[in-house]
Design an enzyme around this catalytic site. Structure first.
Site, short mmCIF file in Angstrom:
data_model
loop_
_atom_site.label_atom_id
_atom_site.label_comp_id
_atom_site.label_asym_id
_atom_site.label_seq_id
_atom_site.Cartn_x
_atom_site.Cartn_y
_atom_site.Cartn_z
CG HIS A 62 35.89 26.60 63.86
ND1 HIS A 62 37.29 26.32 64.01
CD2 HIS A 62 35.14 25.32 64.18
CE1 HIS A 62 37.20 24.87 64.51
NE2 HIS A 62 36.11 24.41 64.66
CG ASP A 106 39.92 27.96 63.82
OD1 ASP A 106 39.40 28.98 64.43
OD2 ASP A 106 39.71 26.71 63.60
CB SER A 201 36.26 22.48 67.44
OG SER A 201 36.29 21.88 66.03
#
Ligand SMILES: *[C@@H]1O[C@H](CO)[C@@H](O)[C@H](O)[C@H]1NC(C)=O
Ligand SMILES: *[C@@H]1O[C@H](CO)[C@@H](O)[C@H](O)[C@H]1NC(C)=O
Length: 245
Positions: A62, A106, A201
């Site tokens: 992402h 992910d 992230s």
């Protein structure tokens, strides 16, 4: 073999701050990568990531965007340090099963335009051993720059937080279908405020000096636990992409 594609898509969960962590000794995590990119609306974002080969960085799928650029060897990301190596991304290789609806798979490899030079500030992190798994109660670490906390006065230096692996049931009840224990790890004790976080992230969850996980999904209030991509479930894919892409 899906090596790369160019269309950036909508980004949902970008870098957040590390909560309850502390500044690391400069360059003590030489695998850390700072990833800058631009989203579909032209806004700048950043993610964490980590060097796994001299020309490959691993991060979350992402964290994909355009104009992707990786900075290695950084401590204070807001200045141009001599130790830094800034390398554009040649190819973004998101996992083909990555799915924005449930965040499964992910994970994304970034092939760099050129090889990084290994120095005391730049060095790859080892991947987990095959068939060796983290278990509830294991204590691991996540580092990140916490660059984008809204209005927060951040030092922009690399921070680290200690986190404990949780039972899969903790995340199954919190994230329901968005948590798949085959490909994710549940991380962060909800009872320890000091250790709750929203790590950058894409950054690595480091357990016993190996990359066990990748920061993937958490609630934006920073409450634990959060879900991390389980790197050991993707070893064959990683090795195949590094070899062929
Ligand atoms: C690696 O070192 C060489 C020789 O000093 C230099 O030309 C090159 O730009 C360096 N690469 C990076 C990524 O900094
Ligand atoms: C990082 O660099 C910025 C810009 O020079 C500076 O304002 C800040 O104090 C530095 N942070 C630390 C912790 O040294």
């Amino acid at each position: 073999l899906i090596c790369c594609s160019q269309t950036p898509h909508i980004l949902a969960f970008l870098s957040e701050e590390i909560i309850g962590g502390h500044e690391v000794k400069p360059h003590s995590r030489p695998y850390m990568a700072f990833i800058a990119f631009v989203d579909v609306d032209g806004r700048s974002h950043s993610c964490g990531g980590f060097l796994v080969k001299d020309n490959f960085v691993l991060t979350a799928a992402h964290c994909r965007g355009s104009s992707m650029k990786v900075t290695l060897g950084a401590h204070n990301i807001s200045i141009r340090e001599e130790t830094q190596q800034i390398i554009p991304v040649a190819k973004a290789i998101p996992h083909p099963y990555y799915n924005l609806k449930d965040y499964s798979s992910d994970i994304m490899l970034l092939k760099l335009e050129r090889k990084a030079n290994r120095t005391k500030a730049v060095r790859p992190l080892r991947l987990p051993r095959r068939n060796v798994y983290v278990k509830p109660g294991d204590v691991c670490y996540v580092a990140g720059w916490g660059q984008l906390a809204p209005k927060g006065k951040l030092p922009n230096t690399l921070q680290v937080v200690e986190l404990t692996i949780q039972k899969d049931q903790e995340c199954e009840s919190r994230f329901s279908r968005r948590y798949n224990k085959a490909t994710a790890i549940c991380v962060g004790d909800p009872k320890i405020k000091r250790a709750t976080f929203n790590g950058d992230s894409g950054g690595p969850l480091v357990c016993k000096n190996r990359a066990a996980g990748i920061v993937s999904l958490a609630y934006s209030d920073g409450s634990a636990p959060g879900t991390f991509t389980r790197v050991s479930s993707f070893l064959s894919w990683i090795q195949k992409m590094i070899k062929h892409c």
